[in-house]
Design a protein around this motif. Structure first.
Motif, PDB file in Angstrom:
ATOM      1  N   ILE A  54     -14.541  26.113  -2.635  1.00  0.00           N
ATOM      2  CA  ILE A  54     -14.724  24.897  -3.443  1.00  0.00           C
ATOM      3  C   ILE A  54     -16.154  24.402  -3.265  1.00  0.00           C
ATOM      4  O   ILE A  54     -16.656  24.307  -2.152  1.00  0.00           O
ATOM      5  CB  ILE A  54     -13.693  23.823  -3.038  1.00  0.00           C
ATOM      6  N   SER A  55     -16.817  24.097  -4.395  1.00  0.00           N
ATOM      7  CA  SER A  55     -18.206  23.666  -4.306  1.00  0.00           C
ATOM      8  C   SER A  55     -18.407  22.181  -4.624  1.00  0.00           C
ATOM      9  O   SER A  55     -19.408  21.597  -4.220  1.00  0.00           O
ATOM     10  CB  SER A  55     -19.087  24.517  -5.219  1.00  0.00           C
ATOM     11  N   GLU A  56     -17.466  21.581  -5.345  1.00  0.00           N
ATOM     12  CA  GLU A  56     -17.565  20.161  -5.687  1.00  0.00           C
ATOM     13  C   GLU A  56     -16.203  19.524  -5.501  1.00  0.00           C
ATOM     14  O   GLU A  56     -15.222  19.983  -6.069  1.00  0.00           O
ATOM     15  CB  GLU A  56     -18.014  19.975  -7.150  1.00  0.00           C
ATOM     16  N   GLY A  57     -16.137  18.474  -4.681  1.00  0.00           N
ATOM     17  CA  GLY A  57     -14.858  17.805  -4.481  1.00  0.00           C
ATOM     18  C   GLY A  57     -14.860  16.916  -3.269  1.00  0.00           C
ATOM     19  O   GLY A  57     -15.868  16.290  -2.934  1.00  0.00           O
ATOM     20  N   MET A  58     -13.724  16.916  -2.577  1.00  0.00           N
ATOM     21  CA  MET A  58     -13.542  16.062  -1.403  1.00  0.00           C
ATOM     22  C   MET A  58     -12.850  16.850  -0.307  1.00  0.00           C
ATOM     23  O   MET A  58     -12.008  17.703  -0.571  1.00  0.00           O
ATOM     24  CB  MET A  58     -12.676  14.850  -1.751  1.00  0.00           C
ATOM     25  N   CYS A  59     -13.180  16.487   0.933  1.00  0.00           N
ATOM     26  CA  CYS A  59     -12.589  17.114   2.107  1.00  0.00           C
ATOM     27  C   CYS A  59     -11.934  16.021   2.946  1.00  0.00           C
ATOM     28  O   CYS A  59     -12.610  15.112   3.421  1.00  0.00           O
ATOM     29  CB  CYS A  59     -13.665  17.839   2.913  1.00  0.00           C
ATOM     30  N   LEU A  60     -10.621  16.123   3.119  1.00  0.00           N
ATOM     31  CA  LEU A  60      -9.875  15.208   3.962  1.00  0.00           C
ATOM     32  C   LEU A  60      -9.680  15.864   5.322  1.00  0.00           C
ATOM     33  O   LEU A  60      -9.256  17.020   5.401  1.00  0.00           O
ATOM     34  CB  LEU A  60      -8.509  14.910   3.349  1.00  0.00           C
ATOM     35  N   VAL A  61      -9.991  15.139   6.388  1.00  0.00           N
ATOM     36  CA  VAL A  61      -9.740  15.597   7.751  1.00  0.00           C
ATOM     37  C   VAL A  61      -8.866  14.527   8.390  1.00  0.00           C
ATOM     38  O   VAL A  61      -9.283  13.370   8.510  1.00  0.00           O
ATOM     39  CB  VAL A  61     -11.047  15.784   8.548  1.00  0.00           C
ATOM     40  N   SER A  62      -7.634  14.908   8.791  1.00  0.00           N
ATOM     41  CA  SER A  62      -6.672  13.909   9.238  1.00  0.00           C
ATOM     42  C   SER A  62      -5.943  14.370  10.494  1.00  0.00           C
ATOM     43  O   SER A  62      -5.343  15.451  10.512  1.00  0.00           O
ATOM     44  CB  SER A  62      -5.652  13.649   8.118  1.00  0.00           C
ATOM     45  N   ALA A  63      -5.987  13.544  11.537  1.00  0.00           N
ATOM     46  CA  ALA A  63      -5.211  13.800  12.750  1.00  0.00           C
ATOM     47  C   ALA A  63      -3.739  13.556  12.434  1.00  0.00           C
ATOM     48  O   ALA A  63      -3.386  12.545  11.844  1.00  0.00           O
ATOM     49  CB  ALA A  63      -5.675  12.887  13.877  1.00  0.00           C
ATOM     50  N   MET A  64      -2.904  14.476  12.842  1.00  0.00           N
ATOM     51  CA  MET A  64      -1.482  14.394  12.503  1.00  0.00           C
ATOM     52  C   MET A  64      -0.647  13.845  13.662  1.00  0.00           C
ATOM     53  O   MET A  64       0.532  14.177  13.809  1.00  0.00           O
ATOM     54  CB  MET A  64      -0.991  15.763  12.059  1.00  0.00           C
ATOM     55  N   HIS A  65      -1.262  12.996  14.470  1.00  0.00           N
ATOM     56  CA  HIS A  65      -0.586  12.377  15.607  1.00  0.00           C
ATOM     57  C   HIS A  65      -1.054  10.933  15.719  1.00  0.00           C
ATOM     58  O   HIS A  65      -2.216  10.628  15.455  1.00  0.00           O
ATOM     59  CB  HIS A  65      -0.884  13.130  16.900  1.00  0.00           C
ATOM     60  N   ILE A  66      -0.156  10.070  16.165  1.00  0.00           N
ATOM     61  CA  ILE A  66      -0.462   8.641  16.225  1.00  0.00           C
ATOM     62  C   ILE A  66      -1.223   8.247  17.481  1.00  0.00           C
ATOM     63  O   ILE A  66      -1.523   7.075  17.683  1.00  0.00           O
ATOM     64  CB  ILE A  66       0.815   7.802  16.080  1.00  0.00           C
ATOM     65  N   THR A  67      -1.571   9.228  18.305  1.00  0.00           N
ATOM     66  CA  THR A  67      -2.367   8.954  19.499  1.00  0.00           C
ATOM     67  C   THR A  67      -3.666   9.752  19.481  1.00  0.00           C
ATOM     68  O   THR A  67      -4.235  10.078  20.523  1.00  0.00           O
ATOM     69  CB  THR A  67      -1.561   9.277  20.778  1.00  0.00           C
ATOM     70  N   ALA A  68      -4.133  10.059  18.274  1.00  0.00           N
ATOM     71  CA  ALA A  68      -5.403  10.762  18.092  1.00  0.00           C
ATOM     72  C   ALA A  68      -6.084  10.177  16.859  1.00  0.00           C
ATOM     73  O   ALA A  68      -5.455   9.464  16.082  1.00  0.00           O
ATOM     74  CB  ALA A  68      -5.180  12.260  17.924  1.00  0.00           C
ATOM     75  N   GLY A  69      -7.342  10.485  16.674  1.00  0.00           N
ATOM     76  CA  GLY A  69      -8.064   9.963  15.529  1.00  0.00           C
ATOM     77  C   GLY A  69      -9.164  10.904  15.082  1.00  0.00           C
ATOM     78  O   GLY A  69      -9.442  11.910  15.734  1.00  0.00           O
ATOM     79  N   VAL A  70      -9.767  10.572  13.961  1.00  0.00           N
ATOM     80  CA  VAL A  70     -10.891  11.331  13.416  1.00  0.00           C
ATOM     81  C   VAL A  70     -11.921  10.319  12.946  1.00  0.00           C
ATOM     82  O   VAL A  70     -11.575   9.288  12.364  1.00  0.00           O
ATOM     83  CB  VAL A  70     -10.449  12.225  12.236  1.00  0.00           C
TER      84      VAL A  70
END
Length: 137
Positions: free
Chosen positions: A34-50
């Motif tokens: 993919i050259s144009e768009g959006m990248c979501l980075v999400s921690a899948m735990h409630i005791t971690a973050g990004v």
């Protein structure tokens, strides 16, 4: 429009760690095509973050100190009545949040100067994951 999803897995040695995952996210973006768009980075735990911030040891230590001041470990949180001992980790997650969205332009993460992606672990020493989802053309 295309989408591409991959997962990153972490099992930190310490309870609280901050890992620069920019290179891993860039590799996933490259694999997506993919050259144009959006990248979501999400921690899948409630005791971690990004978060996105500078990759400089001083600011990482300052962030850690701020989070510990605002949500200190060792406090008798109500959450601990459930048998858990990670009330501070839940609060730290709220302070840094669990996800970021990064623009993708010309096949690259479209960052400002010095910006990097970090995985913040607040209750480590067990296996956790982060989802990276890229959407665009």
């Amino acid at each position: 429009m295309k989408s591409h999803t991959e997962y990153l897995w972490f099992n930190t040695k310490k309870r609280r760690e901050y890992l620069n995952i920019t290179r891993e996210v860039e590799d996933i973006l490259e694999q997506s095509g993919i050259s144009e768009g959006m990248c979501l980075v999400s921690a899948m735990h409630i005791t971690a973050g990004v978060w996105v911030n500078d990759a400089e040891d001083g600011i990482i230590a300052d962030i850690d100190q701020m989070l510990e001041r605002l949500a200190p470990s060792g406090v008798d949180y109500r959450h601990h009545r459930t048998g858990e001992d990670n009330g501070d980790a839940h609060l730290k997650n709220i302070l840094v949040h669990n996800q970021v969205v990064i623009p993708v332009t010309d096949g690259r993460l479209d960052f400002g100067p010095w910006q990097q992606v970090y995985y913040a672990e607040f209750d480590g020493r067990r296996r956790k994951r982060v989802v990276v989802k890229i959407i665009g053309d």
